[in-house]
Motif scaffolding. Structure first.
Motif, PDB file in Angstrom:
ATOM      1  N   MET A 248       0.840  -1.198   0.000  1.00 30.06           N
ATOM      2  CA  MET A 248       0.000   0.000   0.000  1.00 30.06           C
ATOM      3  C   MET A 248       0.876   1.250   0.000  1.00 30.06           C
ATOM      4  SD  MET A 248      -3.164  -1.150   2.435  1.00 30.06           S
ATOM      5  CE  MET A 248      -4.124   0.266   1.929  1.00 30.06           C
ATOM      6  N   GLU A 249       0.254   2.388  -0.236  1.00 33.72           N
ATOM      7  CA  GLU A 249       0.981   3.654  -0.269  1.00 33.72           C
ATOM      8  C   GLU A 249       0.659   4.507   0.949  1.00 33.72           C
ATOM      9  OE1 GLU A 249       0.295   5.513  -4.038  1.00 33.72           O
ATOM     10  OE2 GLU A 249       1.013   3.771  -5.143  1.00 33.72           O
ATOM     11  N   ILE A 250       0.459   3.855   2.090  1.00 31.67           N
ATOM     12  CA  ILE A 250       0.210   4.573   3.347  1.00 31.67           C
ATOM     13  C   ILE A 250       1.157   4.029   4.408  1.00 31.67           C
ATOM     14  CG2 ILE A 250      -2.190   5.147   2.801  1.00 31.67           C
ATOM     15  CD1 ILE A 250      -3.091   2.819   4.562  1.00 31.67           C
ATOM     16  N   SER A 251       1.285   4.750   5.497  1.00 32.22           N
ATOM     17  CA  SER A 251       2.232   4.384   6.558  1.00 32.22           C
ATOM     18  C   SER A 251       1.761   3.158   7.330  1.00 32.22           C
ATOM     19  CB  SER A 251       2.404   5.561   7.521  1.00 32.22           C
ATOM     20  OG  SER A 251       1.201   5.775   8.243  1.00 32.22           O
ATOM     21  N   ARG A 252       2.702   2.567   8.037  1.00 30.41           N
ATOM     22  CA  ARG A 252       2.375   1.407   8.871  1.00 30.41           C
ATOM     23  C   ARG A 252       1.348   1.762   9.948  1.00 30.41           C
ATOM     24  NH1 ARG A 252       3.653  -1.711  13.283  1.00 30.41           N
ATOM     25  NH2 ARG A 252       4.062  -3.910  12.888  1.00 30.41           N
ATOM     26  N   PRO A 253       1.516   2.925  10.657  1.00 30.61           N
ATOM     27  CA  PRO A 253       0.478   3.284  11.641  1.00 30.61           C
ATOM     28  C   PRO A 253      -0.907   3.449  11.006  1.00 30.61           C
ATOM     29  CG  PRO A 253       2.460   4.569  12.032  1.00 30.61           C
ATOM     30  CD  PRO A 253       2.662   3.843  10.731  1.00 30.61           C
ATOM     31  N   ALA A 254      -0.953   3.978   9.775  1.00 32.95           N
ATOM     32  CA  ALA A 254      -2.246   4.124   9.094  1.00 32.95           C
ATOM     33  C   ALA A 254      -2.840   2.753   8.775  1.00 32.95           C
ATOM     34  CB  ALA A 254      -2.086   4.949   7.819  1.00 32.95           C
ATOM     35  N   VAL A 255      -1.997   1.823   8.329  1.00 34.30           N
ATOM     36  CA  VAL A 255      -2.469   0.456   8.059  1.00 34.30           C
ATOM     37  C   VAL A 255      -3.021  -0.156   9.341  1.00 34.30           C
ATOM     38  CG1 VAL A 255      -1.764  -1.890   7.435  1.00 34.30           C
ATOM     39  CG2 VAL A 255      -0.996   0.054   6.053  1.00 34.30           C
ATOM     40  N   SER A 256      -2.285  -0.002  10.438  1.00 33.12           N
ATOM     41  CA  SER A 256      -2.734  -0.541  11.732  1.00 33.12           C
ATOM     42  C   SER A 256      -4.085   0.044  12.130  1.00 33.12           C
ATOM     43  CB  SER A 256      -1.700  -0.263  12.816  1.00 33.12           C
ATOM     44  OG  SER A 256      -0.525  -0.987  12.561  1.00 33.12           O
ATOM     45  N   HIS A 257      -4.262   1.326  11.902  1.00 33.49           N
ATOM     46  CA  HIS A 257      -5.530   1.991  12.218  1.00 33.49           C
ATOM     47  C   HIS A 257      -6.675   1.379  11.396  1.00 33.49           C
ATOM     48  CE1 HIS A 257      -8.481   5.128  12.961  1.00 33.49           C
ATOM     49  NE2 HIS A 257      -8.588   5.290  11.650  1.00 33.49           N
ATOM     50  N   HIS A 258      -6.442   1.200  10.109  1.00 32.70           N
ATOM     51  CA  HIS A 258      -7.474   0.618   9.244  1.00 32.70           C
ATOM     52  C   HIS A 258      -7.765  -0.831   9.623  1.00 32.70           C
ATOM     53  CE1 HIS A 258      -7.938   4.092   6.733  1.00 32.70           C
ATOM     54  NE2 HIS A 258      -6.652   4.109   6.414  1.00 32.70           N
ATOM     55  N   LEU A 259      -6.737  -1.571   9.989  1.00 28.58           N
ATOM     56  CA  LEU A 259      -6.939  -2.956  10.428  1.00 28.58           C
ATOM     57  C   LEU A 259      -7.810  -2.998  11.687  1.00 28.58           C
ATOM     58  CD1 LEU A 259      -3.370  -4.414   9.844  1.00 28.58           C
ATOM     59  CD2 LEU A 259      -5.458  -5.011   8.581  1.00 28.58           C
ATOM     60  N   LYS A 260      -7.584  -2.058  12.586  1.00 33.32           N
ATOM     61  CA  LYS A 260      -8.376  -1.993  13.818  1.00 33.32           C
ATOM     62  C   LYS A 260      -9.853  -1.758  13.500  1.00 33.32           C
ATOM     63  CE  LYS A 260      -8.914   0.649  18.066  1.00 33.32           C
ATOM     64  NZ  LYS A 260      -8.452   1.796  18.859  1.00 33.32           N
ATOM     65  N   ILE A 261     -10.133  -0.842  12.592  1.00 36.77           N
ATOM     66  CA  ILE A 261     -11.519  -0.552  12.217  1.00 36.77           C
ATOM     67  C   ILE A 261     -12.164  -1.763  11.556  1.00 36.77           C
ATOM     68  CG2 ILE A 261     -12.958   0.852  10.663  1.00 36.77           C
ATOM     69  CD1 ILE A 261     -10.972   3.176  11.292  1.00 36.77           C
ATOM     70  N   LEU A 262     -11.442  -2.410  10.664  1.00 37.30           N
ATOM     71  CA  LEU A 262     -11.962  -3.611  10.002  1.00 37.30           C
ATOM     72  C   LEU A 262     -12.222  -4.730  11.006  1.00 37.30           C
ATOM     73  CD1 LEU A 262      -9.715  -3.589   6.814  1.00 37.30           C
ATOM     74  CD2 LEU A 262     -12.195  -3.209   6.894  1.00 37.30           C
ATOM     75  N   ARG A 263     -11.330  -4.860  11.979  1.00 41.41           N
ATOM     76  CA  ARG A 263     -11.489  -5.879  13.027  1.00 41.41           C
ATOM     77  C   ARG A 263     -12.709  -5.579  13.893  1.00 41.41           C
ATOM     78  NH1 ARG A 263      -6.831  -5.114  15.299  1.00 41.41           N
ATOM     79  NH2 ARG A 263      -7.567  -4.824  17.391  1.00 41.41           N
ATOM     80  N   GLN A 264     -12.871  -4.312  14.281  1.00 41.26           N
ATOM     81  CA  GLN A 264     -14.006  -3.925  15.121  1.00 41.26           C
ATOM     82  C   GLN A 264     -15.337  -4.143  14.401  1.00 41.26           C
ATOM     83  OE1 GLN A 264     -12.857   0.112  16.062  1.00 41.26           O
ATOM     84  NE2 GLN A 264     -11.966  -0.492  18.016  1.00 41.26           N
ATOM     85  N   ALA A 265     -15.338  -4.007  13.082  1.00 44.43           N
ATOM     86  CA  ALA A 265     -16.559  -4.236  12.297  1.00 44.43           C
ATOM     87  C   ALA A 265     -16.798  -5.720  12.054  1.00 44.43           C
ATOM     88  CB  ALA A 265     -16.465  -3.496  10.963  1.00 44.43           C
ATOM     89  N   GLY A 266     -15.842  -6.554  12.450  1.00 41.13           N
ATOM     90  CA  GLY A 266     -15.990  -7.996  12.285  1.00 41.13           C
ATOM     91  C   GLY A 266     -15.658  -8.499  10.892  1.00 41.13           C
ATOM     92  N   LEU A 267     -15.011  -7.654  10.084  1.00 42.50           N
ATOM     93  CA  LEU A 267     -14.700  -8.033   8.702  1.00 42.50           C
ATOM     94  C   LEU A 267     -13.431  -8.861   8.589  1.00 42.50           C
ATOM     95  CD1 LEU A 267     -15.602  -4.634   7.081  1.00 42.50           C
ATOM     96  CD2 LEU A 267     -16.806  -6.785   6.746  1.00 42.50           C
ATOM     97  N   ILE A 268     -12.511  -8.661   9.512  1.00 46.41           N
ATOM     98  CA  ILE A 268     -11.265  -9.424   9.494  1.00 46.41           C
ATOM     99  C   ILE A 268     -10.987  -9.988  10.881  1.00 46.41           C
ATOM    100  CG2 ILE A 268     -10.276  -8.080   7.591  1.00 46.41           C
ATOM    101  CD1 ILE A 268      -8.455  -6.705   9.700  1.00 46.41           C
ATOM    102  N   THR A 269     -10.102 -10.935  10.905  1.00 42.18           N
ATOM    103  CA  THR A 269      -9.657 -11.544  12.146  1.00 42.18           C
ATOM    104  C   THR A 269      -8.154 -11.744  12.039  1.00 42.18           C
ATOM    105  OG1 THR A 269     -10.069 -13.362  13.679  1.00 42.18           O
ATOM    106  CG2 THR A 269     -10.064 -13.905  11.336  1.00 42.18           C
ATOM    107  N   PHE A 270      -7.522 -12.155  13.122  1.00 42.69           N
ATOM    108  CA  PHE A 270      -6.095 -12.430  13.041  1.00 42.69           C
ATOM    109  C   PHE A 270      -5.739 -13.667  13.840  1.00 42.69           C
ATOM    110  CE2 PHE A 270      -6.385  -9.685  16.773  1.00 42.69           C
ATOM    111  CZ  PHE A 270      -5.584 -10.339  17.697  1.00 42.69           C
ATOM    112  N   ASP A 271      -4.647 -14.282  13.430  1.00 38.54           N
ATOM    113  CA  ASP A 271      -4.048 -15.394  14.156  1.00 38.54           C
ATOM    114  C   ASP A 271      -2.634 -14.982  14.504  1.00 38.54           C
ATOM    115  OD1 ASP A 271      -6.148 -17.345  14.016  1.00 38.54           O
ATOM    116  OD2 ASP A 271      -5.678 -17.564  11.889  1.00 38.54           O
ATOM    117  N   ARG A 272      -2.209 -15.357  15.687  1.00 37.37           N
ATOM    118  CA  ARG A 272      -0.834 -15.052  16.103  1.00 37.37           C
ATOM    119  C   ARG A 272       0.107 -16.156  15.656  1.00 37.37           C
ATOM    120  NH1 ARG A 272       0.218 -10.874  19.307  1.00 37.37           N
ATOM    121  NH2 ARG A 272      -1.476  -9.967  20.488  1.00 37.37           N
ATOM    122  N   ASN A 273       1.259 -15.724  15.184  1.00 39.88           N
ATOM    123  CA  ASN A 273       2.350 -16.644  14.872  1.00 39.88           C
ATOM    124  C   ASN A 273       3.585 -16.025  15.511  1.00 39.88           C
ATOM    125  OD1 ASN A 273       4.205 -18.407  13.873  1.00 39.88           O
ATOM    126  ND2 ASN A 273       3.655 -18.147  11.726  1.00 39.88           N
ATOM    127  N   GLY A 274       3.908 -16.468  16.723  1.00 41.25           N
ATOM    128  CA  GLY A 274       4.977 -15.828  17.486  1.00 41.25           C
ATOM    129  C   GLY A 274       4.529 -14.451  17.904  1.00 41.25           C
TER     130      GLY A 274
END
Length: 106
Positions: A53-79
């Motif tokens: 993407m053409e945005i900063s890492r903090p901006a990506v993290s912010h968008h991921l948080k919004i998507l997660r809160q809306a229930g659109l994405i999830t994550f799995d931990r690997n380490g």
């Protein structure tokens, strides 16, 4: 008949309110891009998403948080890393319920 229409409208409105966060999350081009990346690649960490993407890492993290809160994405931990992917859960149920409520009539 009037009372039935009123009840149908109320049901549609209540169901719509449950989906507003989904529509808000999808209303941003960057979040749409993240969704498309996850659909294409299956699972990515924040650095992999940032690289595509053409945005900063903090901006990506912010968008991921919004998507997660809306229930659109999830994550799995690997380490220490989180790998994000599309959620196949509750958001689909909410959208289907909205469509059913609208089809039942306002």
């Amino acid at each position: 008949m009037e009372a039935s229409n009123c009840q149908n409208r109320e049901r549609v409105l209540e169901t719509f309110q449950l989906t507003t966060s989904i529509f808000q999350a999808l209303g941003d081009e960057n979040r749409q891009h993240i969704i498309m990346l996850l659909l294409e690649h299956g699972s990515l960490n924040v650095n992999q998403i940032t690289d595509k993407m053409e945005i900063s890492r903090p901006a990506v993290s912010h968008h991921l948080k919004i998507l997660r809160q809306a229930g659109l994405i999830t994550f799995d931990r690997n380490g220490n890393e989180k790998f994000y992917s599309i959620s196949s859960g509750e958001f689909l149920v909410r959208l289907k319920n909205l469509i059913k409520a609208i089809e039942a009539g306002i």
